[in-house]
Each structure stands twice: as structure tokens, then as C-alpha cells.
Design an enzyme around this catalytic site. Structure first.
Site, PDB file in Angstrom:
ATOM      1  N   ALA A   1      93.285  39.045 -92.049  1.00  0.00           N
ATOM      2  CA  ALA A   1      92.075  38.355 -91.578  1.00  0.00           C
ATOM      3  C   ALA A   1      92.003  38.456 -90.056  1.00  0.00           C
ATOM      4  O   ALA A   1      92.816  39.142 -89.422  1.00  0.00           O
ATOM      5  CB  ALA A   1      92.102  36.900 -92.010  1.00  0.00           C
ATOM      6  N   ASN A   2      91.041  37.786 -89.457  1.00  0.00           N
ATOM      7  CA  ASN A   2      90.974  37.687 -87.998  1.00  0.00           C
ATOM      8  C   ASN A   2      90.485  36.292 -87.622  1.00  0.00           C
ATOM      9  O   ASN A   2      90.198  35.473 -88.496  1.00  0.00           O
ATOM     10  CB  ASN A   2      90.099  38.800 -87.402  1.00  0.00           C
ATOM     11  CG  ASN A   2      88.686  38.739 -87.931  1.00  0.00           C
ATOM     12  OD1 ASN A   2      87.988  37.754 -87.727  1.00  0.00           O
ATOM     13  ND2 ASN A   2      88.260  39.788 -88.633  1.00  0.00           N
ATOM     14  N   ARG A   3      90.369  36.032 -86.335  1.00  0.00           N
ATOM     15  CA  ARG A   3      90.122  34.658 -85.892  1.00  0.00           C
ATOM     16  C   ARG A   3      88.638  34.280 -85.811  1.00  0.00           C
ATOM     17  O   ARG A   3      88.295  33.240 -85.295  1.00  0.00           O
ATOM     18  CB  ARG A   3      90.755  34.439 -84.509  1.00  0.00           C
ATOM     19  CG  ARG A   3      92.256  34.523 -84.526  1.00  0.00           C
ATOM     20  CD  ARG A   3      92.806  34.259 -83.132  1.00  0.00           C
ATOM     21  NE  ARG A   3      94.208  34.600 -83.064  1.00  0.00           N
ATOM     22  CZ  ARG A   3      95.186  33.809 -83.496  1.00  0.00           C
ATOM     23  NH1 ARG A   3      94.897  32.637 -84.019  1.00  0.00           N
ATOM     24  NH2 ARG A   3      96.441  34.193 -83.396  1.00  0.00           N
TER      25      ARG A   3
ATOM     26  N   ALA B   1      82.865  39.850 -87.831  1.00  0.00           N
ATOM     27  CA  ALA B   1      84.043  40.582 -87.382  1.00  0.00           C
ATOM     28  C   ALA B   1      84.663  41.241 -88.614  1.00  0.00           C
ATOM     29  O   ALA B   1      85.536  40.679 -89.268  1.00  0.00           O
ATOM     30  CB  ALA B   1      85.028  39.630 -86.721  1.00  0.00           C
TER      31      ALA B   1
END
Ligand SMILES: Cc1cc2nc3c(=O)[nH]c(=O)nc-3n(C[C@H](O)[C@H](O)[C@H](O)COP(=O)(O)O)c2cc1C
Length: 453
Positions: A242-244, A308
Site C-alpha cells: 500500500a502507500n500513505r 496514488a
């Protein structure tokens, strides 16, 4: 979101009945209590046992059932729900309901209910386009029935394609959420829907703003597609990459566009945010799901790719949880590139939105990377932002962005994400009023997708 809401799902006799099983699962994982009624036709396609196992509730099939009638009765069944969903709504069921026929349990419930009814039609494109079905759909819409879909796409019948595919389960869930969106919610945006029905062109995604009155503004009558949030790329059933990204910027843009009068579809990765009011939200997890949802949501006048999107996914995610090996030795992950959603929409030969806006989240050389991205992806504008840890943008409320276009770079002062959204939407409205923009970058090239906060 749907916690404790009671949905009575009537499953009709079409090939898409199998998708109704997934719909049960999707509604239940959002906290809804789902009871199913199956027509005789539906039972030719899926079994009451499957529906009972997934809903964990008794499934009703007979009007003249001594036990069911004594226990609950068809009138109570039709009134105890908060919402009745018909999926798939076959041509036959629509015809009966439009004409007030009541010769089985499903049609009795539809006639006896005092609750909102949402139909997800599914049928062969010729059946959907037949004047009789159009009359029935229009009559139902006139009676206050809400619609989601049908979508355009390939049919189960070999070689056939056109409008008639049932909306995807997550689209139906979003329509359910909108229909149940509180006491203030006005009836569905039926005008938009009826127009689509009369034209026989189908209603690609559910009427955005579904279940609410659309505000008027500079984007009235226009369709805007927004993506938001991160994507989750599975490693195994319990782990993912995942990402932030929090989704705050993308959700704010969707809301601002809806407030400016647009019909907005928001394709959102997993975020911890409520659905913006008046926006049709499609929930996805992975980049590939996001691309599929974007394709379903098009056409649009403008598309803003704020999500994102993970650049890579794990090739062949494990079906079972990967176990720790005794004696060390970590597993190695083989990564492959994800589809580039921004580039593929920017390069569409037919049906490209007039205005395609990408986001570029960078941690260094923000402008240089953004300008390169504009050229590489073939989009019209890039909104570049600095997401280095010291910027506080990822997950924060404020953002410092630069609008990169073919004409040059505009540096916007640091402001709240809501304000960035309103300003960007005003620019989009202005550009569309002028008939779109000249594409900023060369069409072609590779590169990564992925963007914002
Ligand atoms: C293989 C097969 C697939 C069908 N698929 C559809 C469909 O997708 N949509 C539809 O309106 N009718 C479809 N039909 C026709 C319906 O099953 C038929 O009209 C039936 O009476 C519908 O009953 P119900 O809507 O009351 O369940 C199909 C029939 C068959 C044999």
C-alpha cells in the site's frame, strides 16, 4: 456505512443472477442485513441455498407458502426492509412491476411495499432497447423506482455487446448507499436517468448524484470522473502493498465538482473517509480494479486522476497465507508493473475526456518530474505536489501544489485541500467552458502512474 440497514434483495431470472450472490456479500461486509427473495426464474440460475449461506438468512421463494405466510407474510416482508433492490431486474420483472401484476412473491412484494425500490436491469441489448422495455422502464421511473445501470459491455451471448449488462455489485452498493443516504435525500436524479433510458443508450454508471438533488453551478450537466486514495496490491490473502495516500485531496475534488453541479463518479481505493455527498462512489482495492472501474465510469467530460496507484503489484499473489520458513530465508516478491490508468485514458482514441488531469506526488525535483510526466502521459494538466515527509502532505489537511500545463507552471500558495479542490474545479469549469484544452504532452511513452495525498 450500511450498518444495520435492512435490504430486501429480489433476484430475478437472468444470467446476471450469479452477480447477485456477490452483491449479498458486498452488502453484508458493509454491515447491511440482507434478506433474499428469488423468483422461479432466478432458481434456474442460482440456488436458494447459496443465497441463504451468503446472507445467513432464510430465503423466500413461494407466495403460497403456508409456513412463510404464517411466520412473516409477504406484506411484512415488503415493509420491514429499508430498501428493496431488484438485481437482476429482468425484462419480465420490469414488465410485471410496471403494470402492477402480482402473480408471484417478488411482484406481490413490489406492489405491496411502501419502501424505495432500486432496480439493476440486466438483459440482452435488444431486449433493453425494445420499445416495450423502454416504456416499462420509463413507467417505473415515473412511479419513483430508482435505477442503477445497465452498463454497456459484452453479454453472455456469444458475440453480442451493447447496453444491457447489469451494473457491477460495487456500483449497486454505491447506489444503495445513496438511496439510503438519510432523511434529507431527495428521490433519485430521475431526470438524468429517464433521459438515458429514453435514448436507449444505457446508463453507463449509476446516475451520479444518485438519490440527491444536484446543486447548480458551472459544471451543471457535465460529467466528472475522479480517482482517489491508495491502491492495495495483494501479496497473499492477508498482506498487501500500500502507500500513505489518505484520499483527502481526491475526495475533496469530487465534492467540489459535485457542488459545482457536475455528475461525479469517484473511484476510490481503500480510504477511511465518508462518501462525499452527491457523489457516486465506486470502491476498489487494486490498480487493476481501479482501471476497470474507470473504464465503466467513462465517458466523462473531465477526469482527474488523484489516486496514488501502486506502480507495481506482486506477480501471482499467493492464494494461501505465506508461512514463515523455519531457519530464516524471507520469501522474495516478484513485482510486475501495474496498468498506467492516467496514460491509458489520456491516449484513448475515442471517448477521451476533453480534459485529463493527473497528479504527481514527488519527494524531490517536483517540477522537473511533473513536467516530464505531463509529456510522457499525454494528459492535459499535472497537479504536482511535494510529498516528502517534511511537507506533511500525505494524510494532512494542507497542500502546496503547482499546476503544470502546456503553457507553463503556476505555483499556488499553501492552502487547505478543500481550497485546492475548489480552485482546481473552477479552473476545470473554465477550461471546459472554453471547449477543453490543447493536450499538453506528447501522446506515447511508458512510465508509472501514481499520485497524490
Ligand atoms: C439462459 C437464459 C438466460 C436469460 N437471461 C435473461 C436476462 O439476462 N435478462 C432477462 O430479462 N431475461 C433473461 N432470460 C429470460 C428470463 O429467464 C425469463 O423471462 C423469465 O421468465 C424471467 O423470470 P423472472 O424475471 O420472473 O425471474 C433468460 C433465459 C434463459 C433461458
Amino acid at each position: 456505512m450500511l450498518s444495520g440497514r435492512r435490504v430486501l434483495l429480489i433476484i430475478g431470472g437472468g444470467v446476471a443472477a450469479y452477480k447477485a450472490l456477490d452483491l449479498i456479500r458486498r452488502l453484508k461486509e458493509r454491515g447491511a442485513v440482507v434478506r433474499c427473495v428469488m423468483t422461479d426464474g432466478a432458481q434456474q440460475f442460482v440456488t436458494p441455498l447459496s443465497a441463504a449461506a451468503l446472507s445467513q438468512e432464510k430465503v423466500f421463494t413461494d407466495l403460497f407458502s403456508l409456513t412463510d405466510e404464517a411466520d412473516i407474510g409477504h406484506i411484512s416482508l415488503s415493509r420491514e426492509a429499508d430498501l428493496i433492490v431488484v438485481a437482476p431486474a429482468t425484462a419480465d420483472l420490469m414488465a410485471k412491476a410496471a403494470n402492477g401484476l402480482a402473480n408471484d412473491l417478488a411482484t406481490n412484494i413490489l406492489l405491496a411495499t411502501d419502501k424505495p425500490v432500486l432496480m439493476a436491469p440486466a438483459m440482452n441489448p435488444r431486449m433493453w432497447g425494445h420499445p416495450a422495455t423502454r416504456r416499462n422502464a420509463a413507467a417505473l421511473a415515473g412511479d419513483g423506482v430508482l435505477f442503477v445501470g445497465p452498463n454497456s459491455g459484452t453479454m453472455a451471448e456469444r458475440g453480442e455487446s451493447g447496453v444491457g449488462r447489469m451494473a457491477e455489485p460495487l456500483e449497486i452498493v454505491a447506489a444503495v448507499e445513496s438511496a439510503l443516504a438519510g432523511p434529507g435525500a431527495a428521490p433519485a436524479a430521475q431526470v438524468g436517468y429517464q433521459n438515458v433510458i429514453y435514448q436507449g443508450q444505457g446508463a453507463a454508471p449509476p446516475a451520479p448524484g444518485f438519490g440527491r438533488l444536484q446543486p447548480q453551478g458551472p459544471l451543471t450537466g457535465l460529467r466528472v470522473l475522479v480517482t482517489s486514495g491508495p491502491t492495495h496490491e495483494p501479496i497473499d490473502p492477508v498482506r498487501y502493498i500500500a502507500n500513505r495516500s489518505s484520499g483527502r485531496q481526491g475526495h475533496a475534488i469530487a465534492l467540489a465538482a459535485a457542488q459545482a453541479g457536475a455528475h461525479v463518479t469517484l473511484v476510490s481505493g481503500p480510504v477511511n473517509l465518508p462518501a462525499p455527498p452527491g457523489v457516486h462512489v465506486v470502491h476498489v482495492e487494486s490498480a487493476r480494479e481501479m482501471l476497470a472501474a474507470v473504464e465503466v465510469a467513462l465517458p466523462a467530460d473531465a477526469a482527474v486522476f488523484t489516486a496514488a496507484v501502486a506502480d507495481w503489484r506482486v506477480a501471482g499473489a499467493a492464494e494461501e497465507k505465506i508461512k514463515k520458513q523455519g531457519g530464516g530465508g524471507a520469501p522474495s516478491l516478484n513485482l510486475v508493473e501495474n496498468p498506467d490508468i492516467l496514460a491509458s485514458v489520456s491516449r484513448m482514441k475515442a471517448g477521451r475526456p476533453q480534459l485529463v488531469v493527473g497528479f504527481a506526488a514527488e519527494t524531490e525535483k517536483v517540477l522537473a518530474h511533473a513536467q516530464a510526466k505531463l509529456a510522457r502521459k499525454g494528459c492535459d494538466w499535472i497537479v504536482a505536489n511535494d510529498v516528502s515527509p517534511e511537507s506533511g502532505v500525505m494524510g494532512g489537511d494542507r497542500n502546496t501544489v503547482h499546476l503544470v500545463t502546456a503553457e507553463g507552471v503556476e505555483d499556488w500558495p499553501t492552502m487547505g485541500k478543500d481550497e485546492v479542490a475548489r480552485r482546481l474545479v473552477a479552473r476545470i469549469a473554465d477550461a471546459l467552458a472554453r471547449g477543453g484544452v490543447k493536450a499538453g504532452g506528447k501522446r506515447g511513452g511508458g512510465g508509472q502512474s501514481g499520485a497524490a495525498s
